[in-house]
Design a protein around this motif. Structure first.
Motif, PDB file in Angstrom:
ATOM      1  N   ASP A  60      19.006   1.492   9.455  1.00  0.00           N
ATOM      2  CA  ASP A  60      18.532   1.207   8.102  1.00  0.00           C
ATOM      3  C   ASP A  60      17.102   0.702   8.020  1.00  0.00           C
ATOM      4  N   LEU A  61      16.562   0.160   9.094  1.00  0.00           N
ATOM      5  CA  LEU A  61      15.220  -0.413   9.036  1.00  0.00           C
ATOM      6  C   LEU A  61      14.128   0.619   8.734  1.00  0.00           C
ATOM      7  N   PRO A  62      14.108   1.794   9.363  1.00  0.00           N
ATOM      8  CA  PRO A  62      13.031   2.748   9.054  1.00  0.00           C
ATOM      9  C   PRO A  62      12.944   3.151   7.571  1.00  0.00           C
ATOM     10  N   PRO A  63      14.051   3.483   6.891  1.00  0.00           N
ATOM     11  CA  PRO A  63      13.909   3.806   5.466  1.00  0.00           C
ATOM     12  C   PRO A  63      13.407   2.631   4.636  1.00  0.00           C
ATOM     13  N   TYR A  64      13.843   1.419   4.963  1.00  0.00           N
ATOM     14  CA  TYR A  64      13.359   0.262   4.218  1.00  0.00           C
ATOM     15  C   TYR A  64      11.850   0.064   4.399  1.00  0.00           C
ATOM     16  N   VAL A  65      11.378   0.209   5.620  1.00  0.00           N
ATOM     17  CA  VAL A  65       9.946   0.057   5.876  1.00  0.00           C
ATOM     18  C   VAL A  65       9.159   1.156   5.163  1.00  0.00           C
ATOM     19  N   VAL A  66       9.659   2.386   5.218  1.00  0.00           N
ATOM     20  CA  VAL A  66       8.972   3.501   4.556  1.00  0.00           C
ATOM     21  C   VAL A  66       8.935   3.285   3.049  1.00  0.00           C
ATOM     22  N   ILE A  67      10.050   2.880   2.456  1.00  0.00           N
ATOM     23  CA  ILE A  67      10.075   2.615   1.011  1.00  0.00           C
ATOM     24  C   ILE A  67       9.092   1.517   0.655  1.00  0.00           C
ATOM     25  N   PHE A  68       9.046   0.468   1.450  1.00  0.00           N
ATOM     26  CA  PHE A  68       8.144  -0.649   1.188  1.00  0.00           C
ATOM     27  C   PHE A  68       6.679  -0.199   1.217  1.00  0.00           C
ATOM     28  N   VAL A  69       6.310   0.545   2.249  1.00  0.00           N
ATOM     29  CA  VAL A  69       4.919   0.977   2.411  1.00  0.00           C
ATOM     30  C   VAL A  69       4.528   1.998   1.345  1.00  0.00           C
ATOM     31  N   VAL A  70       5.352   3.023   1.168  1.00  0.00           N
ATOM     32  CA  VAL A  70       5.028   4.090   0.220  1.00  0.00           C
ATOM     33  C   VAL A  70       4.998   3.554  -1.212  1.00  0.00           C
ATOM     34  N   ALA A  71       5.938   2.691  -1.567  1.00  0.00           N
ATOM     35  CA  ALA A  71       5.961   2.148  -2.929  1.00  0.00           C
ATOM     36  C   ALA A  71       4.716   1.320  -3.220  1.00  0.00           C
ATOM     37  N   HIS A  72       4.237   0.560  -2.240  1.00  0.00           N
ATOM     38  CA  HIS A  72       3.024  -0.223  -2.479  1.00  0.00           C
ATOM     39  C   HIS A  72       1.793   0.669  -2.612  1.00  0.00           C
ATOM     40  N   ILE A  73       1.697   1.698  -1.797  1.00  0.00           N
ATOM     41  CA  ILE A  73       0.541   2.594  -1.879  1.00  0.00           C
ATOM     42  C   ILE A  73       0.562   3.389  -3.180  1.00  0.00           C
ATOM     43  N   VAL A  74       1.702   3.995  -3.487  1.00  0.00           N
ATOM     44  CA  VAL A  74       1.797   4.816  -4.702  1.00  0.00           C
ATOM     45  C   VAL A  74       1.675   3.943  -5.945  1.00  0.00           C
ATOM     46  N   GLY A  75       2.301   2.788  -5.938  1.00  0.00           N
ATOM     47  CA  GLY A  75       2.190   1.888  -7.092  1.00  0.00           C
ATOM     48  C   GLY A  75       0.752   1.474  -7.351  1.00  0.00           C
ATOM     49  N   TYR A  76       0.022   1.153  -6.299  1.00  0.00           N
ATOM     50  CA  TYR A  76      -1.383   0.782  -6.449  1.00  0.00           C
ATOM     51  C   TYR A  76      -2.208   1.953  -6.996  1.00  0.00           C
ATOM     52  N   LEU A  77      -1.978   3.135  -6.448  1.00  0.00           N
ATOM     53  CA  LEU A  77      -2.739   4.308  -6.907  1.00  0.00           C
ATOM     54  C   LEU A  77      -2.415   4.681  -8.357  1.00  0.00           C
ATOM     55  N   ILE A  78      -1.162   4.567  -8.744  1.00  0.00           N
ATOM     56  CA  ILE A  78      -0.793   4.825 -10.149  1.00  0.00           C
ATOM     57  C   ILE A  78      -1.485   3.823 -11.062  1.00  0.00           C
ATOM     58  N   LEU A  79      -1.469   2.570 -10.687  1.00  0.00           N
ATOM     59  CA  LEU A  79      -2.108   1.529 -11.493  1.00  0.00           C
ATOM     60  C   LEU A  79      -3.614   1.779 -11.614  1.00  0.00           C
ATOM     61  N   GLU A  80      -4.259   2.093 -10.513  1.00  0.00           N
ATOM     62  CA  GLU A  80      -5.701   2.358 -10.554  1.00  0.00           C
ATOM     63  C   GLU A  80      -6.021   3.590 -11.395  1.00  0.00           C
ATOM     64  N   LEU A  81      -5.208   4.627 -11.278  1.00  0.00           N
ATOM     65  CA  LEU A  81      -5.447   5.845 -12.041  1.00  0.00           C
ATOM     66  C   LEU A  81      -5.242   5.603 -13.538  1.00  0.00           C
ATOM     67  N   GLU A  82      -4.220   4.853 -13.887  1.00  0.00           N
ATOM     68  CA  GLU A  82      -3.938   4.548 -15.298  1.00  0.00           C
ATOM     69  C   GLU A  82      -5.025   3.671 -15.909  1.00  0.00           C
ATOM     70  N   MET A  83      -5.522   2.710 -15.147  1.00  0.00           N
ATOM     71  CA  MET A  83      -6.500   1.767 -15.694  1.00  0.00           C
ATOM     72  C   MET A  83      -7.901   2.371 -15.758  1.00  0.00           C
ATOM     73  N   GLY A  84      -8.212   3.310 -14.903  1.00  0.00           N
ATOM     74  CA  GLY A  84      -9.573   3.808 -14.846  1.00  0.00           C
ATOM     75  C   GLY A  84      -9.806   5.169 -15.481  1.00  0.00           C
ATOM     76  N   TYR A  85      -8.754   5.959 -15.644  1.00  0.00           N
ATOM     77  CA  TYR A  85      -8.938   7.328 -16.114  1.00  0.00           C
ATOM     78  C   TYR A  85      -7.881   7.672 -17.157  1.00  0.00           C
ATOM     79  N   ASP A  86      -8.177   8.658 -17.959  1.00  0.00           N
ATOM     80  CA  ASP A  86      -7.223   9.146 -18.960  1.00  0.00           C
ATOM     81  C   ASP A  86      -6.602  10.431 -18.409  1.00  0.00           C
ATOM     82  N   VAL A  87      -5.467  10.273 -17.723  1.00  0.00           N
ATOM     83  CA  VAL A  87      -4.797  11.390 -17.065  1.00  0.00           C
ATOM     84  C   VAL A  87      -3.598  11.810 -17.914  1.00  0.00           C
ATOM     85  N   PRO A  88      -3.405  13.126 -18.122  1.00  0.00           N
ATOM     86  CA  PRO A  88      -2.270  13.573 -18.934  1.00  0.00           C
ATOM     87  C   PRO A  88      -0.924  13.202 -18.295  1.00  0.00           C
TER      88      PRO A  88
END
Length: 159
Positions: A60-88
């Motif tokens: 179970d550890l590998p999926p938890y680590v992957v979810i943790f890492v990917v969610a932080h990267i994608v969440g940060y990128l979504i936030l930056e894209l939403e705050m800085g650009y008008d994306v459809p």
């Protein structure tokens, strides 16, 4: 006087090196053999050094680590894209699930290999024995290498 050749005692690879070898899909002991037979299926043993890997418990550890890492990267990128650009919205709903899935699949095998390397380096789940140099069989990491039987009592020695 004729002396027998010294026995070479196999040594355990360090934590960082064994995790790095596992991350790239190699045997944590020798770094030569392949760890995976299929995408997430660990081979029963290394084809080069003979290290048994069938007893690992990287469940179970590998999926938890992957979810943790990917969610932080994608969440940060979504936030930056939403705050800085008008994306459809159609782009967001199409791109981010695909990017998340791709990143998760790309990281799952390397993270599982690193976890198996971690277990090997710490001697967990059957990794307490190492392949012996030049013979079939295994040598315990806790027992003496010169053929003596280990003392049955626990502790640091005689008082």
């Amino acid at each position: 006087m004729d002396h027998p050749p010294p026995q070479t005692t196999p040594t355990r690879t360090g934590l960082i090196r064994s995790m790095a070898r596992g991350f790239v899909g190699r045997c944590p002991h020798c770094g030569e053999g392949r760890m995976f037979g299929r995408f997430l299926k660990v081979r029963p043993e290394c084809g080069v050094c003979g290290l048994e890997m069938h007893h690992h418990r990287a469940d179970d550890l590998p999926p938890y680590v992957v979810i943790f890492v990917v969610a932080h990267i994608v969440g940060y990128l979504i936030l930056e894209l939403e705050m800085g650009y008008d994306v459809p919205l159609w782009f967001q709903l199409t791109f981010w699930p695909l990017a998340t899935l791709g990143m998760a699949l790309a990281l799952l095998q390397p993270v599982k290999g690193a976890v198996v390397g971690l277990q090997y380096a710490l001697g967990m789940h059957g990794f307490a024995t190492l392949p012996s140099a030049g013979s079939e069989g295994e040598e315990s990491r806790f027992g003496p290498a010169d053929g003596r039987t280990p003392d049955a009592r626990a502790g640091l020695g005689r008082a």
